[in-house]
Design a protein around this motif. Sequence first.
Motif, mmCIF file in Angstrom:
data_model
loop_
_atom_site.group_PDB
_atom_site.id
_atom_site.type_symbol
_atom_site.label_atom_id
_atom_site.label_comp_id
_atom_site.label_asym_id
_atom_site.label_seq_id
_atom_site.Cartn_x
_atom_site.Cartn_y
_atom_site.Cartn_z
ATOM 1 N N ASP A 1 -0.848 4.634 4.303
ATOM 2 C CA ASP A 1 -1.544 3.505 4.927
ATOM 3 C C ASP A 1 -0.754 2.903 6.086
ATOM 4 O OD1 ASP A 1 -3.381 3.931 2.950
ATOM 5 O OD2 ASP A 1 -3.196 1.955 2.024
ATOM 6 N N TRP B 1 -7.677 7.150 -4.490
ATOM 7 C CA TRP B 1 -7.528 6.473 -5.773
ATOM 8 C C TRP B 1 -7.395 4.955 -5.668
ATOM 9 C CZ3 TRP B 1 -9.524 10.053 -8.193
ATOM 10 C CH2 TRP B 1 -9.128 11.381 -8.068
ATOM 11 N N ARG B 2 -8.193 4.345 -4.804
ATOM 12 C CA ARG B 2 -8.089 2.897 -4.549
ATOM 13 C C ARG B 2 -8.417 2.040 -5.767
ATOM 14 N NH1 ARG B 2 -5.191 2.511 0.171
ATOM 15 N NH2 ARG B 2 -5.751 4.333 1.400
ATOM 16 N N THR B 3 -9.283 2.513 -6.632
ATOM 17 C CA THR B 3 -9.709 1.679 -7.757
ATOM 18 C C THR B 3 -8.972 2.007 -9.054
ATOM 19 O OG1 THR B 3 -11.501 3.209 -8.347
ATOM 20 C CG2 THR B 3 -12.012 1.459 -6.757
ATOM 21 N N ALA C 1 -2.711 -1.450 -2.439
ATOM 22 C CA ALA C 1 -3.130 -0.048 -2.555
ATOM 23 C C ALA C 1 -4.618 0.085 -2.807
ATOM 24 C CB ALA C 1 -2.353 0.640 -3.675
ATOM 25 N N ALA C 2 -5.245 -0.985 -3.288
ATOM 26 C CA ALA C 2 -6.683 -0.948 -3.560
ATOM 27 C C ALA C 2 -7.521 -1.175 -2.309
ATOM 28 C CB ALA C 2 -7.027 -2.003 -4.617
ATOM 29 N N LYS C 3 -6.872 -1.492 -1.192
ATOM 30 C CA LYS C 3 -7.600 -1.821 0.039
ATOM 31 C C LYS C 3 -7.478 -0.694 1.055
ATOM 32 C CE LYS C 3 -6.495 -6.709 -0.694
ATOM 33 N NZ LYS C 3 -5.829 -7.916 -0.139
ATOM 34 N N GLN C 4 -8.588 -0.363 1.716
ATOM 35 C CA GLN C 4 -8.567 0.665 2.757
ATOM 36 C C GLN C 4 -7.835 0.144 3.995
ATOM 37 O OE1 GLN C 4 -9.369 3.787 3.102
ATOM 38 N NE2 GLN C 4 -10.584 4.233 1.278
ATOM 39 N N TRP D 1 -6.898 9.306 1.010
ATOM 40 C CA TRP D 1 -6.303 9.075 -0.319
ATOM 41 C C TRP D 1 -7.346 8.399 -1.200
ATOM 42 C CZ3 TRP D 1 -4.390 4.768 -3.220
ATOM 43 C CH2 TRP D 1 -3.535 5.130 -4.271
ATOM 44 N N GLY E 1 0.815 -1.208 0.000
ATOM 45 C CA GLY E 1 0.000 0.000 0.000
ATOM 46 C C GLY E 1 0.849 1.259 0.000
#
Length: 481
Positions: free
Chosen positions: A187, A396-398, A384-387, A394, A183
Amino acid sequence: MSQLDRRTLLKAGGAVAAVALTSCSDTKTASAAAPNWNSFSRSLKGRLFMPSTSGYPAAHQLFNPRWDSVQPAAVVKAANATDVQKAINFARANKLVLVPKGGGHSYVGASTISKGMMVDLGAIRGMSYANGVLTVGAGARLYDVHAFLDKYGRSLPTGTCPTVGVAGLALGGGMGIHTRAFGPTCDRIVSMGVITADGVARNVSTSVGPDLFWALRGSGGGNLGVVTSFRFATIPATKIGFFRLTWPESKASAVVSGWQKFAQSAPITSWGNLHIDARSNGTLSIHVLGISTTGNAAAAAAQLESFVGSKASTRSITVKTHMEAVRYLGGGTTSPRTGLLAGSDVLRGPMNAATITAVLGAVKTAARAKTPASAIIDPLGGQAAKQPTGGASWPWRTALGVIQWYSGMAAHPSSAQVRVAQTFITNGHRAVRTYSAGGYVNYVETGRSVSTYYGTSLTRLRAVKKKYDPANFFRTPYTLV
């Protein structure tokens, strides 16, 4: 330093606050008593620099020499969080605009301010480590952080430029070779010490001030307060496999298309950023610099080549220790001041053939005009796609990745040089407009709406801003309103 290394290190970008370069003074207060600078200076443990003070020219310099002409009314070299607190209270009482400076790498010179106060956090750089957690002052630079953690066999997912400040990088997100595996840097934040606009020192985390903690993780610096310290959850400092693959310009479209498939399909242990560079002879240089956290870079390189549909014309495969990787990516242990102009677009998904052609065309046009120019695309996805726990602003997860439009230039460029560099960046934005979700706040640029950097987090961020800075003390064209 090679063009590759300079491009790689500058993608960290990362600056502290995204803030204005001009004074926001209120003409209605012109008759008010002048600030008592002498009394303020005596109250500090650190130092106060003013235009008449020896050392002032160096004290207000940033990474980009282009901003040397901006003259703050004062520079506070803070020795500790109490100095920061005093600076905020003094600036508020005297109606001065205040901006924090970490590494000073902001693309728009965000950590300087004409006729305002710069608070330099560089001396607040102490570090300690225990039980997997790094405690670090907000003025620490990335190389020093990595060198300190290496003694414990630990690391952080960060950018690469050795002189970027940890604060600016982390508060704006923080991308690098470990983004997919662990991430973004933001994070990894466990807690932060921050001085808010009311001069109150707070320590925020998922359990204390969770709304401010959420907001600070990804909104950039200088919007909601001045962060003075961090606690980060670290990661293992393992050996890393590297690959560098180069293709001829004739394969450029296939490389971009294949890289997009790689960014979507590769395991989270693999990462690679795509460089499309303008050559002075009017042609393009196309390469991917990649890694594998498992050490098996050959497998990652082969997967990328399979997506491209052809073998690279040149390829290198190496394995590096943690600190060898840090020095390789950053070009050494430090970095010289560098002139540049840059911007960004966050890619919401894979570009179609026409858009890829347009991106290549934007760089090609710059090459033919002999304009130094690069389009550098960093992948997202994976972790990086996971909270993270407690969430983060931030936004831009998707997204597929972040494309940086970068143009190197003279230390003190002419208006014509700035204009041609800006033309390249504008052409880049235009090329990807149908695929752009917004911009990356650590690559903030002039003339762009603040809303484009925060996506769906904007409404909640504005609510947190109103709660912690109701009088809009941190007020510039780049801050939340």
